[in-house]
Design an enzyme around this catalytic site. Sequence first.
Site, PDB file in Angstrom:
ATOM      1  N   LYS A  11       1.015  -1.484  -0.398  1.00  0.00           N
ATOM      2  CA  LYS A  11      -0.448   0.222   0.381  1.00  0.00           C
ATOM      3  C   LYS A  11       0.631   0.889   0.069  1.00  0.00           C
ATOM      4  CE  LYS A  11      -4.443  -1.794   2.432  1.00  0.00           C
ATOM      5  NZ  LYS A  11      -5.247  -1.430   2.778  1.00  0.00           N
TER       6      LYS A  11
ATOM      7  N   ASP B 273     -10.001   3.156   2.563  1.00  0.00           N
ATOM      8  CA  ASP B 273     -10.821   2.911   4.145  1.00  0.00           C
ATOM      9  C   ASP B 273     -11.127   3.807   4.367  1.00  0.00           C
ATOM     10  OD1 ASP B 273      -9.853  -0.062   3.321  1.00  0.00           O
ATOM     11  OD2 ASP B 273      -7.954   1.001   3.802  1.00  0.00           O
TER      12      ASP B 273
HETATM   13  P1  NAP Z   1      -0.524  -3.330  11.115  1.00  0.00           P
HETATM   14  O1  NAP Z   1       0.076  -1.936  10.240  1.00  0.00           O
HETATM   15  O2  NAP Z   1       0.693  -4.316  11.150  1.00  0.00           O
HETATM   16  O3  NAP Z   1      -0.645  -2.552  13.153  1.00  0.00           O
HETATM   17  C1  NAP Z   1      -0.786  -3.403  13.421  1.00  0.00           C
HETATM   18  C2  NAP Z   1      -0.484  -2.608  14.725  1.00  0.00           C
HETATM   19  O4  NAP Z   1      -1.764  -3.301  16.496  1.00  0.00           O
HETATM   20  C3  NAP Z   1       0.256  -2.023  15.698  1.00  0.00           C
HETATM   21  O5  NAP Z   1      -0.505  -0.587  15.871  1.00  0.00           O
HETATM   22  C4  NAP Z   1       0.317  -2.862  16.451  1.00  0.00           C
HETATM   23  O6  NAP Z   1       0.823  -2.019  17.846  1.00  0.00           O
HETATM   24  C5  NAP Z   1      -0.875  -3.324  16.910  1.00  0.00           C
HETATM   25  N1  NAP Z   1      -0.236  -4.885  17.856  1.00  0.00           N
HETATM   26  C6  NAP Z   1       0.163  -5.750  17.156  1.00  0.00           C
HETATM   27  N2  NAP Z   1       0.049  -7.222  17.809  1.00  0.00           N
HETATM   28  C7  NAP Z   1      -0.505  -6.899  19.406  1.00  0.00           C
HETATM   29  C8  NAP Z   1      -0.241  -6.750  20.606  1.00  0.00           C
HETATM   30  N3  NAP Z   1       0.367  -8.323  21.029  1.00  0.00           N
HETATM   31  N4  NAP Z   1      -0.222  -5.903  21.404  1.00  0.00           N
HETATM   32  C9  NAP Z   1      -1.012  -5.145  21.594  1.00  0.00           C
HETATM   33  N5  NAP Z   1      -0.814  -4.366  20.550  1.00  0.00           N
HETATM   34  C10 NAP Z   1       0.081  -4.780  18.742  1.00  0.00           C
HETATM   35  O7  NAP Z   1      -1.530  -3.738  10.617  1.00  0.00           O
HETATM   36  P2  NAP Z   1      -2.878  -3.182  10.209  1.00  0.00           P
HETATM   37  O8  NAP Z   1      -2.471  -2.942   9.036  1.00  0.00           O
HETATM   38  O9  NAP Z   1      -3.009  -1.854  10.528  1.00  0.00           O
HETATM   39  O10 NAP Z   1      -4.026  -3.873  10.114  1.00  0.00           O
HETATM   40  C11 NAP Z   1      -4.456  -4.305  11.785  1.00  0.00           C
HETATM   41  C12 NAP Z   1      -5.767  -4.896  11.835  1.00  0.00           C
HETATM   42  O11 NAP Z   1      -6.829  -4.070  11.385  1.00  0.00           O
HETATM   43  C13 NAP Z   1      -5.916  -6.537  10.904  1.00  0.00           C
HETATM   44  O12 NAP Z   1      -6.417  -7.663  11.908  1.00  0.00           O
HETATM   45  C14 NAP Z   1      -6.506  -6.155   9.730  1.00  0.00           C
HETATM   46  O13 NAP Z   1      -7.012  -6.700   9.069  1.00  0.00           O
HETATM   47  C15 NAP Z   1      -7.532  -5.342  10.083  1.00  0.00           C
HETATM   48  N6  NAP Z   1      -8.257  -4.506   9.001  1.00  0.00           N
HETATM   49  C16 NAP Z   1      -9.064  -4.738   8.236  1.00  0.00           C
HETATM   50  C17 NAP Z   1      -9.901  -3.828   7.767  1.00  0.00           C
HETATM   51  C18 NAP Z   1     -11.339  -3.768   7.078  1.00  0.00           C
HETATM   52  O14 NAP Z   1     -11.598  -2.986   5.861  1.00  0.00           O
HETATM   53  N7  NAP Z   1     -11.782  -4.437   8.120  1.00  0.00           N
HETATM   54  C19 NAP Z   1      -8.646  -2.587   7.147  1.00  0.00           C
HETATM   55  C20 NAP Z   1      -7.560  -2.745   6.878  1.00  0.00           C
HETATM   56  C21 NAP Z   1      -7.076  -3.369   7.923  1.00  0.00           C
HETATM   57  P3  NAP Z   1       2.870  -2.183  17.433  1.00  0.00           P
HETATM   58  O15 NAP Z   1       3.134  -0.649  16.654  1.00  0.00           O
HETATM   59  O16 NAP Z   1       3.153  -1.354  19.493  1.00  0.00           O
HETATM   60  O17 NAP Z   1       3.562  -2.934  17.172  1.00  0.00           O
END
Ligand code: NAP
Length: 295
Positions: free
Chosen positions: A76, A112
């Site tokens: 992205k 999004d």
């Molecule tokens: P990302 O960029 O990898 O970010 C992950 C986030 O989760 C970061 O803030 C990370 O914190 C936190 N995290 C991960 N493991 C953790 C833990 N054990 N304890 C506390 N915080 C933790 O991922 P993303 O792309 O933003 O996606 C996040 C979620 O959103 C995914 O499940 C994805 O499927 C969902 N999503 C849904 C949609 C939709 O259309 N519904 C769209 C996009 C994403 P740190 O910064 O400390 O690592």
Amino acid sequence: ISLIITNSAPRIAISGVIGNPVGHSLSPMMHNYYGEALKLDYIYVPCNVDDDKVGEAIRGAYALGFEGINVTVPHKQRVMEHLLEIDDAARCIGAVNTLVRMEGGYKGYNTDADGLYRAIMGHGINPEGKDCLMIGAGGAAKAVAYMLMKHGAASVVILNRTMDKAWTLAEEMNRQFGRETIKAMALEDYGKLEKEHYLAFQTTSVGMYPKVGHAPIEDTAFYKKIQTAVDIVYTPAKTRFMELVEEAGGQAVGGLDMLIYQGIIAFELWNPGVIVTEKMVDTVRQMMTERLNNR
Ligand code: NAP
């Protein structure tokens, strides 16, 4: 899926999604259903693209006549350097998930934030004037923060495990919008939250299938401060976070509608004037739920 492209065949609009991996993507099912339901000559294909091949893939898709391309994790940001133009919202969010064909290349959008807004408004949740809370500061959180700024949240606190990332996101959004709406806090400092009745957005990957049954905060005292919550995780349909919100008396909505509406906005960008009906949305919601339940 195989495509036969000849000069004499009737023109078929081709679009697709690039990512790595893309095998799990629900987008082909969703887009091909809309195309079929609306009787369009339209096909949507998943394309796995290696991290170092994004530029070649975009140029190749343009040469092949792709009308539009969705972009998913991990491309992205990387895709942005291969575009002719980038929409203001996508630039502000710092990520592109939808490409629209134009003369000589593609323009990048991020659907999004608008997808999330349409989804929550459909559940009667309006962020305007609300005190909001976000957990997480990753890629998806940027679109959530942008949506909250665009639609007039009164205040936003971002809680994140890595404090620096929350702080950078808050500072960046405040700068872009020219007001100090967002504050950053470390995740473990949730006890210091000052307000009550928050509208909360869970944007971390915690609790997502297959590691279900976890929430980024377990303390019931925290959930008493939440009136309404959205977990953008879409599988499982009810996350541990949503259960904790409901057990504390709040309303909780999952992320499936965000996924559906970001796709609809892309579909509308590629097919101007075409309207996806609520009945079609209901069918897609059902199809996606079945697919997710039958993994
Ligand atoms: P990302 O960029 O990898 O970010 C992950 C986030 O989760 C970061 O803030 C990370 O914190 C936190 N995290 C991960 N493991 C953790 C833990 N054990 N304890 C506390 N915080 C933790 O991922 P993303 O792309 O933003 O996606 C996040 C979620 O959103 C995914 O499940 C994805 O499927 C969902 N999503 C849904 C949609 C939709 O259309 N519904 C769209 C996009 C994403 P740190 O910064 O400390 O690592």
